[in-house]
Design a protein around this motif. Structure first.
Motif, PDB file in Angstrom:
ATOM      1  N   PHE A  18     101.182  69.980  23.901  1.00 18.23           N
ATOM      2  CA  PHE A  18     100.145  69.075  24.419  1.00 18.23           C
ATOM      3  C   PHE A  18     100.715  67.800  25.038  1.00 18.23           C
ATOM      4  O   PHE A  18      99.980  67.007  25.589  1.00 18.23           O
ATOM      5  CB  PHE A  18      99.152  68.737  23.309  1.00 18.23           C
ATOM      6  N   GLN A  19     102.011  67.609  24.901  1.00 23.21           N
ATOM      7  CA  GLN A  19     102.658  66.410  25.450  1.00 23.21           C
ATOM      8  C   GLN A  19     101.902  65.153  25.028  1.00 23.21           C
ATOM      9  O   GLN A  19     101.513  64.301  25.845  1.00 23.21           O
ATOM     10  CB  GLN A  19     102.748  66.519  26.980  1.00 23.21           C
ATOM     11  N   TYR A  20     101.696  65.052  23.745  1.00 21.03           N
ATOM     12  CA  TYR A  20     100.976  63.908  23.201  1.00 21.03           C
ATOM     13  C   TYR A  20     101.830  62.648  23.327  1.00 21.03           C
ATOM     14  O   TYR A  20     103.004  62.645  22.980  1.00 21.03           O
ATOM     15  CB  TYR A  20     100.652  64.161  21.711  1.00 21.03           C
ATOM     16  N   ASN A  21     101.202  61.572  23.823  1.00 15.87           N
ATOM     17  CA  ASN A  21     101.890  60.280  23.872  1.00 15.87           C
ATOM     18  C   ASN A  21     101.177  59.305  22.966  1.00 15.87           C
ATOM     19  O   ASN A  21      99.952  59.388  22.795  1.00 15.87           O
ATOM     20  CB  ASN A  21     101.850  59.699  25.296  1.00 15.87           C
ATOM     21  N   HIS A  22     101.921  58.368  22.464  1.00 18.17           N
ATOM     22  CA  HIS A  22     101.343  57.362  21.573  1.00 18.17           C
ATOM     23  C   HIS A  22     100.124  56.705  22.249  1.00 18.17           C
ATOM     24  O   HIS A  22     100.195  56.323  23.412  1.00 18.17           O
ATOM     25  CB  HIS A  22     102.400  56.309  21.242  1.00 18.17           C
ATOM     26  N   GLY A  43     101.461  61.433  14.134  1.00 12.96           N
ATOM     27  CA  GLY A  43     100.867  60.097  14.245  1.00 12.96           C
ATOM     28  C   GLY A  43      99.816  60.021  15.338  1.00 12.96           C
ATOM     29  O   GLY A  43      99.558  58.961  15.901  1.00 12.96           O
ATOM     30  N   ALA A  44      99.215  61.151  15.665  1.00 18.47           N
ATOM     31  CA  ALA A  44      98.239  61.197  16.754  1.00 18.47           C
ATOM     32  C   ALA A  44      96.853  60.767  16.270  1.00 18.47           C
ATOM     33  O   ALA A  44      96.584  60.711  15.077  1.00 18.47           O
ATOM     34  CB  ALA A  44      98.165  62.618  17.309  1.00 18.47           C
ATOM     35  N   THR A  45      95.982  60.492  17.249  1.00 17.14           N
ATOM     36  CA  THR A  45      94.565  60.289  16.959  1.00 17.14           C
ATOM     37  C   THR A  45      93.872  61.612  17.233  1.00 17.14           C
ATOM     38  O   THR A  45      93.883  62.098  18.367  1.00 17.14           O
ATOM     39  CB  THR A  45      93.984  59.191  17.868  1.00 17.14           C
ATOM     40  N   THR A  46      93.305  62.207  16.200  1.00 12.95           N
ATOM     41  CA  THR A  46      92.691  63.522  16.345  1.00 12.95           C
ATOM     42  C   THR A  46      91.185  63.382  16.182  1.00 12.95           C
ATOM     43  O   THR A  46      90.708  62.723  15.264  1.00 12.95           O
ATOM     44  CB  THR A  46      93.329  64.532  15.353  1.00 12.95           C
ATOM     45  N   LEU A  47      90.468  63.976  17.126  1.00 11.70           N
ATOM     46  CA  LEU A  47      89.014  63.873  17.090  1.00 11.70           C
ATOM     47  C   LEU A  47      88.433  65.101  16.398  1.00 11.70           C
ATOM     48  O   LEU A  47      88.899  66.222  16.627  1.00 11.70           O
ATOM     49  CB  LEU A  47      88.503  63.767  18.529  1.00 11.70           C
ATOM     50  N   MET A  48      87.459  64.858  15.542  1.00 13.17           N
ATOM     51  CA  MET A  48      86.774  65.981  14.867  1.00 13.17           C
ATOM     52  C   MET A  48      85.312  65.932  15.275  1.00 13.17           C
ATOM     53  O   MET A  48      84.693  64.869  15.205  1.00 13.17           O
ATOM     54  CB  MET A  48      86.801  65.777  13.345  1.00 13.17           C
ATOM     55  N   PHE A  49      84.768  67.074  15.654  1.00 10.25           N
ATOM     56  CA  PHE A  49      83.369  67.117  16.099  1.00 10.25           C
ATOM     57  C   PHE A  49      82.575  68.022  15.174  1.00 10.25           C
ATOM     58  O   PHE A  49      82.955  69.165  14.923  1.00 10.25           O
ATOM     59  CB  PHE A  49      83.326  67.614  17.543  1.00 10.25           C
ATOM     60  N   GLU A  50      81.466  67.486  14.697  1.00 11.32           N
ATOM     61  CA  GLU A  50      80.663  68.229  13.725  1.00 11.32           C
ATOM     62  C   GLU A  50      79.769  69.288  14.372  1.00 11.32           C
ATOM     63  O   GLU A  50      79.427  70.287  13.744  1.00 11.32           O
ATOM     64  CB  GLU A  50      79.767  67.230  12.977  1.00 11.32           C
ATOM     65  N   GLY A  51      79.407  69.067  15.637  1.00  7.65           N
ATOM     66  CA  GLY A  51      78.307  69.857  16.215  1.00  7.65           C
ATOM     67  C   GLY A  51      78.720  71.058  17.035  1.00  7.65           C
ATOM     68  O   GLY A  51      79.784  71.640  16.826  1.00  7.65           O
ATOM     69  N   LEU A 102      91.114  62.995  30.920  1.00 10.18           N
ATOM     70  CA  LEU A 102      91.783  64.253  30.549  1.00 10.18           C
ATOM     71  C   LEU A 102      93.115  64.416  31.282  1.00 10.18           C
ATOM     72  O   LEU A 102      93.199  64.193  32.491  1.00 10.18           O
ATOM     73  CB  LEU A 102      90.892  65.450  30.881  1.00 10.18           C
ATOM     74  N   ARG A 103      94.120  64.820  30.534  1.00  7.42           N
ATOM     75  CA  ARG A 103      95.437  65.091  31.141  1.00  7.42           C
ATOM     76  C   ARG A 103      95.893  66.519  30.924  1.00  7.42           C
ATOM     77  O   ARG A 103      96.587  67.101  31.749  1.00  7.42           O
ATOM     78  CB  ARG A 103      96.484  64.147  30.537  1.00  7.42           C
ATOM     79  N   VAL A 104      95.493  67.080  29.759  1.00  8.41           N
ATOM     80  CA  VAL A 104      95.911  68.440  29.412  1.00  8.41           C
ATOM     81  C   VAL A 104      94.695  69.156  28.851  1.00  8.41           C
ATOM     82  O   VAL A 104      93.936  68.582  28.057  1.00  8.41           O
ATOM     83  CB  VAL A 104      97.009  68.415  28.317  1.00  8.41           C
TER      84      VAL A 104
END
Ligand code: WTA
Length: 631
Positions: A277-281, A308-316, A364-366
């Motif tokens: 995912f090429q995650y950047n800080h 150390g990423a920010t991960t989003l969780m979606f309930e719906g 969005l990047r990836v």
């Protein structure tokens, strides 16, 4: 972590090094983690027993690598952003410091309720931050979590509890899903009628609906953490101690408990997350899977948080309150990496591009895809309308058993090709075997996808039944791990996954064993015999087609079909309900009594002109009758 690949030549270099000297390669990757004691040996293995051990005798705790390792420099950084089902309910952000505190409090609470290292804990909960907190709290104290997708039935839940002899269930009162409120606790109550190992049930209040609380067994989450300290000393774990069990379907029998261990899983999920995912800080990453599946484990919780990423969780769900919800969330939280399943893409594609119009999607990047082969049309739609032609698609191939992504483009590095998972990750040595087990070398070949060298996050066993693990994955082709997937390597050496070659079907990205669905159907008292196959389905990828021999007395065909669907719903859950049921006078069988699924698959697909020779069947006449009655 500093093991990020940034160029194609960098990938090729890393790949070659990983194959030439895997031990050196993985020890370098593992060095970026925090270990209390370093390993004596990087890997020891044989695929005969099989026995696979990574980072032998290393001691550590995975949650210290998620929490403590990040607190000093980024304690205030969001770890989890939680977006609720209802867009009008405020979202919740947990920083790394807050996540640390919540995990420690809940870990202390679990200990106070009698959970010890090695105990199995079932997590049957919707998509709320407490799902991740509960998983990490287990890992903190060395308990083995087994998350069960909250859409599974009481019967499926009880089977899993009994198989691993779990001591605790962590659940919620109910679950919001789109416009529906779904019972959760009552399903647990029903499941526990047929289990005897559970001592405590911890219940999170989410919907506020009326539920029964059993004295002495059931405790509210908010009560159990009351007064608990935010300090918890992490249990020292061996690299090969069990981290979790995740049940998944195979060709035969009941779902099996795939076992993952602490060390290798940590190293591989983090390494693959960061690279694919090429995650950047500072980025916000969102994977739309449910934590009940492996994708949720590795790429909502462990991989991202280890980096150390920010991960989003979606309930719906993607279509509530309207089919623009995914895109609204991307804009609202400025999502940089978005990871979903082809079935969701196809479902949204059916609404056209209208629902996308109000949104910019410029963060969005990836964009990623997982769970089933992505057809070219969906790939292009995703690429053009979601990624606006500028975001690379990472089509990630992997499995519950592999723990992490094995074949995938590295975003922005590997040139992509529609519907191709492209190239193996460093450390992964895929091979293509023909049905006789001969390795097909070179390009432009097609066959069974196997892996010939271990990787850190591979399964170690199937819980309580090592022989089943050997039989299922290591016996078809001696000396190799067999994936169950067919694959093509094209003229450029790129891999395209062709789908399962065994009796596993993939319905909306959910893995299902045809035998499992047949067993459920056969529970209906009027069913004499059944055979289930997959067939191409526009949205779901594959649909479930059931051929059923029934005693029709006292029932109409429609009644009976509805009852059969309900039986499957009750035994497995709504995801396994057949899309089509055909009542048939017989099933085509070989002279030795084996059902000829090949023929049934062809009929379900509508390919009735290419059935091949049916004259050797025990009952060739039923084939005609089935074709006549088919849809
Ligand atoms: C299929 C999900 C094609 C495959 C992570 C595999 C895919 C099964 C892809 C595992 C992909 C997964 N392209 N097929 N990118 N990803 N599959 O265990 O058949 O739920 O064997 O793990 O999904 O499903 P599982």
């Amino acid at each position: 972590m500093s093991n990020k690949i940034q160029t194609l030549s960098g990938y090729i270099y890393e790949y070659q090094r990983s194959v030439q000297d895997p031990e050196h390669f993985w020890s370098r990757v593992a060095d970026s983690f925090f270990w209390h004691k370093r390993w004596d040996k990087v890997v020891e293995w044989n695929f005969e027993e099989p026995r696979v051990e990574w980072f032998k005798n290393a001691k550590f705790n995975i949650t210290e690598n998620i929490l403590e390792r990040h607190l000093f420099i980024m304690g205030d950084k969001p770890a989890i952003i939680w977006e609720p089902n209802d867009p009008d309910e405020p979202h919740v952000t947990l920083t790394y410091q807050q996540l640390h505190d919540e995990v420690c409090r809940f870990a202390n609470a679990m200990k106070a309720q009698g959970i010890q290292k090695g105990d199995r804990v079932i997590i049957y909960i919707p998509m709320v931050p407490e799902a991740a907190i509960a998983m990490l709290a287990c890992a903190r104290i060395g308990a083995v979590h087994s998350v069960v997708f909250a859409g599974f039935s009481a019967n499926s839940l009880s089977d899993r509890i009994n198989d691993c002899q779990a001591k605790m269930v962590i659940t919620s009162d109910g679950n919001f899903r789109g416009s529906k409120k779904i019972d959760v606790k009552s399903v647990v109550d029903e499941a526990l009628e047929t289990t005897s190992s559970i001592e405590k049930v911890i219940v999170l209040k989410r919907t506020g609906q009326e539920i029964d609380m059993k004295d002495g067994r059931d405790i509210w989450w908010h009560d159990v953490i009351e007064g608990m300290s935010k300090v918890n000393k992490a249990e020292l774990m061996d690299a090969e101690d069990m981290l979790f069990i995740l049940y998944t379907s195979g060709s035969t029998g009941k779902p099996k408990g795939v076992v993952h261990t602490c060390g290798g899983y940590m190293v591989y999920t983090a390494y693959s997350f960061q690279n694919v995912f090429q995650y950047n800080h500072g980025d916000v990453y969102w994977c739309t899977a449910d934590v009940g599946w492996i994708t949720g484990h590795s790429y909502i919780v462990y991989g991202p948080l280890l980096c150390g990423a920010t991960t989003l969780m979606f309930e719906g769900v993607p279509t509530f309150p309207d089919p623009g919800r995914f895109w609204a969330i991307c804009d609202k939280h400025q999502v940089n990496q978005f990871y979903t399943a082809p079935t969701a893409i196809r479902a949204l594609q059916a609404y056209g591009t209208g629902p996308l119009e109000p949104y910019k999607l410029n963060s969005l990047r990836v964009i990623g895809s997982v769970g089933e082969p992505i057809n070219e049309e969906a790939w292009h739609w995703y690429h053009d309308h979601v990624g606006k032609g500028r975001c690379p698609i990472v089509d990630t191939w992997w499995q519950t058993e592999t723990g992490g992504i094995l074949i995938s483009p590295i975003a922005g590095v590997t040139p992509t090709k529609p519907s191709y998972a492209t190239l193996p990750m460093p450390g992964i040595q895929p091979v293509i075997l023909d049905n006789d087990g001969k390795e097909l070398t070179g390009n432009s070949v097609e066959g069974n996808l196997c892996i010939k060298y271990p990787w850190p996050s591979m399964l170690r066993t199937t819980y309580g039944d090592h022989e089943r693990c050997r039989q299922t994955y290591f016996s078809s082709f001696k000396g190799y791990y067999f994936t169950g997937d067919g694959v093509k390597r094209d003229e450029d050496g790129y891999y395209r996954i062709l789908g399962r070659v065994d009796d596993v079907i993939n319905v909306s990205g959910h893995r299902m064993g045809t035998a499992e669905v047949e067993n459920a159907i056969n529970e209906h008292p009027k069913v004499i015999e059944s055979a289930v196959v997959g067939y191409p389905h526009d949205i779901k990828g594959q649909g479930i087609y059931a051929y059923v021999i029934c005693d029709m007395e006292g029932r109409t065909e429609e009644n009976l079909k509805a009852e059969i669907r309900e039986t499957v719903n009750k035994i497995i859950g709504p995801i396994a309900k057949p899309d089509k049921i055909q009542i048939v006078p017989g099933l085509p069988k070989t002279r030795s009594g084996k059902i000829m699924r090949r023929i049934l698959r062809k009929i379900a697909t509508g390919e009735t002109s290419s059935l091949g020779d049916t004259s050797t069947l025990l009952n060739p006449e039923v084939v005609e009758a089935i074709i006549e009655g088919a849809f």
